[in-house]
Design an enzyme around this catalytic site. Structure first.
Site, PDB file in Angstrom:
ATOM      1  CD  GLU A 132       5.894  -4.210 -17.489  1.00 18.57           C
ATOM      2  OE1 GLU A 132       5.694  -4.386 -16.292  1.00 18.57           O
ATOM      3  OE2 GLU A 132       6.835  -4.727 -18.107  1.00 18.57           O
ATOM      4  CB  CYS A 155      11.472   4.144 -20.116  1.00 15.46           C
ATOM      5  SG  CYS A 155      12.078   2.682 -20.939  1.00 15.46           S
ATOM      6  CB  CYS A 209      11.608  -7.999 -27.581  1.00 13.52           C
ATOM      7  SG  CYS A 209      13.042  -7.406 -28.527  1.00 13.52           S
ATOM      8  CB  CYS A 239      19.368  -9.215 -25.962  1.00 14.14           C
ATOM      9  SG  CYS A 239      19.359  -8.283 -27.500  1.00 14.14           S
ATOM     10  CB  CYS A 281      17.075  -8.287 -22.570  1.00 14.04           C
ATOM     11  SG  CYS A 281      15.721  -7.098 -22.604  1.00 14.04           S
ATOM     12  N   GLY A 317      10.714  -4.138 -26.635  1.00 10.62           N
ATOM     13  CA  GLY A 317      10.663  -4.181 -28.103  1.00 10.62           C
ATOM     14  C   GLY A 317      11.856  -3.555 -28.786  1.00 10.62           C
ATOM     15  CD  GLU A 318      15.691  -2.917 -32.317  1.00  9.81           C
ATOM     16  OE1 GLU A 318      16.299  -3.121 -31.254  1.00  9.81           O
ATOM     17  OE2 GLU A 318      15.884  -1.907 -33.017  1.00  9.81           O
ATOM     18  CB  SER A 364      17.527   2.330 -27.353  1.00 11.59           C
ATOM     19  OG  SER A 364      18.566   1.449 -27.012  1.00 11.59           O
ATOM     20  CB  SER A 396      21.813  -2.078 -27.303  1.00 12.07           C
ATOM     21  OG  SER A 396      20.836  -1.244 -26.743  1.00 12.07           O
ATOM     22  CB  CYS A 450      18.067  -1.106 -18.431  1.00 10.68           C
ATOM     23  SG  CYS A 450      18.165   0.593 -18.880  1.00 10.68           S
TER      24      CYS A 450
HETATM   25  N1  SAH Z   1      15.710  -3.271 -28.349  1.00  9.74           N
HETATM   26  C1  SAH Z   1      16.256  -1.974 -28.109  1.00  9.74           C
HETATM   27  C2  SAH Z   1      15.418  -1.193 -27.122  1.00  9.74           C
HETATM   28  C3  SAH Z   1      15.440  -1.729 -25.710  1.00  9.74           C
HETATM   29  S1  SAH Z   1      16.441  -0.685 -24.805  1.00  9.74           S
HETATM   30  C4  SAH Z   1      17.698  -2.092 -27.653  1.00  9.74           C
HETATM   31  O1  SAH Z   1      18.119  -3.187 -27.327  1.00  9.74           O
HETATM   32  O2  SAH Z   1      18.412  -1.093 -27.662  1.00  9.74           O
HETATM   33  C5  SAH Z   1      16.798  -1.570 -23.391  1.00  9.74           C
HETATM   34  C6  SAH Z   1      18.234  -1.336 -22.963  1.00  9.74           C
HETATM   35  O3  SAH Z   1      18.472  -2.019 -21.732  1.00  9.74           O
HETATM   36  C7  SAH Z   1      19.187  -1.884 -23.973  1.00  9.74           C
HETATM   37  O4  SAH Z   1      20.364  -1.143 -24.037  1.00  9.74           O
HETATM   38  C8  SAH Z   1      19.413  -3.259 -23.379  1.00  9.74           C
HETATM   39  O5  SAH Z   1      20.492  -3.901 -23.899  1.00  9.74           O
HETATM   40  C9  SAH Z   1      19.528  -2.938 -21.923  1.00  9.74           C
HETATM   41  N2  SAH Z   1      19.287  -4.111 -21.067  1.00  9.74           N
HETATM   42  C10 SAH Z   1      18.580  -5.205 -21.381  1.00  9.74           C
HETATM   43  N3  SAH Z   1      18.571  -6.085 -20.365  1.00  9.74           N
HETATM   44  C11 SAH Z   1      19.295  -5.529 -19.381  1.00  9.74           C
HETATM   45  C12 SAH Z   1      19.632  -5.949 -18.055  1.00  9.74           C
HETATM   46  N4  SAH Z   1      19.202  -7.113 -17.567  1.00  9.74           N
HETATM   47  N5  SAH Z   1      20.379  -5.127 -17.306  1.00  9.74           N
HETATM   48  C13 SAH Z   1      20.794  -3.930 -17.788  1.00  9.74           C
HETATM   49  N6  SAH Z   1      20.495  -3.473 -19.030  1.00  9.74           N
HETATM   50  C14 SAH Z   1      19.755  -4.276 -19.818  1.00  9.74           C
END
Ligand code: SAH
Length: 375
Positions: free
Chosen positions: A89, A104, A111, A115, A118, A161-162, A193, A216, A339
């Protein structure tokens, strides 16, 4: 079939040599590929008929097919792409300023980070994307941006993904996005990120492309953060903040601190003050992302978005401490494109190439979009 998206300037030059064609055509071919968002018209180039035939017959222009697009009321578009090994996506966000859009991009299918809040990590890790598959998303996003009269001005690796766990492909895709004969995008317009993989942050700082880094963070203390971001047990806050500061020193870039605000989890006045003290002497911006709902989390907790009053209080405290703070307005949350809402999709049946694409009630089947004039 191999794709042009898989090629760097060097590898395409080599391929041309193997075909007994002048390698000096490589920049021209790639420029046409990127400028037309993967829909080049080879007959418009001053190249031989034999080369045209080779390009048509032996290299596809896109490794993936667009399955569906979903469009939110705020104009955010989510693209579902079928590529080898799964679906990916990407999200197109028209900017507030006319004429521009942000994209994006996903770096992995699924992933492994776990977290808690997420959706992208719910089904675990499936596969790394290749540089070509990342570039393919970039070209699709450019194409769709152009179709709504906008230019893809910024790219964020904030999809699924990371990125630090697929760094060679991510760095190679950045090299292509920024190359003058390819994407020609400024490195400062690209953000990577991360949850905070320290060796990855250092390697990105050393890669030579001065892209923006987003960290993050989501909590100012290890105890809260470890509950939200399991990787914190490996790289705690002291280590990741030190790595972010090194990144800034080496690249001269501001670092963005991402903070997903969860009601009564990490949004107290005390959390805000502790976050402010972490930011002391650090040229970073804090982006507050009010939680986008994903239903029950991995832990079973159902997180909530903070009330407007709690959000305001949190932001005000940061600003009182002179921390530059932005609130990221949820975009595309109606279509699960905000996000953290991107998740792996499995398609019940994959239409074969050339067959009509699948569609769902609120989605639009992939349709050819009128290609805008070349820039
Ligand atoms: N793995 C990397 C890249 C993904 S970025 C990272 O974590 O940075 C996705 C961003 O959206 C990250 O900052 C993540 O923490 C945030 N995110 C994830 N789930 C979310 C949610 N349910 N609501 C708002 N932000 C979220």
């Amino acid at each position: 079939m191999p794709s042009l998206c898989d090629h760097s300037l060097e590898s395409l030059s080599l391929r041309l040599t193997q075909w007994n064609e002048p390698p000096s055509h490589a920049p021209r071919i790639l420029r046409a590929h990127y400028q037309t968002h993967g829909q080049p018209d080879w007959s418009a180039l001053p190249i031989s008929r034999s080369l045209m035939r080779r390009l048509n017959d032996e290299l596809s222009t896109r490794p993936s097919r667009l399955i569906t697009t979903h469009t939110s009321a705020d104009g955010t578009q989510k693209l579902l792409l079928a590529c080898e090994g799964g679906t990916v996506e990407s999200v197109l966000m028209p900017g507030h300023r006319p004429g521009v859009a942000a994209g994006c991009i996903s770096s992995q299918v699924g992933c492994a980070m776990g977290c808690d809040f997420c959706a992208s990590t719910r089904d675990g890790f499936v596969a790394n994307l290749s540089a070509g598959q990342i570039i393919d998303q970039f070209l699709h996003l450019r194409h769709y941006a152009a179709a709504i009269g906008r230019r893809l001005q910024t790219v964020v690796f904030m999809g699924m993904g990371e990125p630090m766990l697929n760094l060679p492909a991510v760095i190679e895709s950045i090299a292509r996005m920024t190359h003058p004969s390819m994407g020609n995008l400024g490195a400062g317009r690209i953000t990577v990120s991360t949850v905070g993989i320290v060796p990855g942050i250092d390697a990105l700082a050393d890669c030579g492309h001065k892209v923006q880094l987003a960290l993050s963070l989501h909590a100012p203390d290890d105890e809260t953060r470890a509950r939200l971001v399991p990787m914190n047990r490996r790289y705690g806050i002291d280590l990741i903040m030190a790595a972010a500061k090194r990144y800034q020193l080496r690249t001269g870039r501001f670092v963005n601190i991402e903070y997903c605000l969860l009601n009564e989890v990490n949004d107290s006045a005390d959390h805000a003050r502790r976050l402010a003290s972490l930011m002391e002497g650090f040229r970073a911006h804090v982006n507050i992302i009010p939680y986008n709902p994903i239903g029950p989390a991995l832990s079973g907790i159902t997180y909530q978005r903070p009330t407007p009053r709690r959000l305001e209080q949190f932001v005000q405290i940061l600003r009182d401490y002179s921390v530059v703070t932005h609130i990221r307005q949820p975009r595309g949350d109606q279509i699960n494109a905000a996000c953290g809402q991107l998740r792996r999709q499995t398609l019940p049946t994959m239409p074969a190439a050339g067959e009509p694409a699948a569609s769902t009630a609120q989605s639009h089947p992939a349709e050819p979009v009128q290609e805008p004039a070349q820039r």
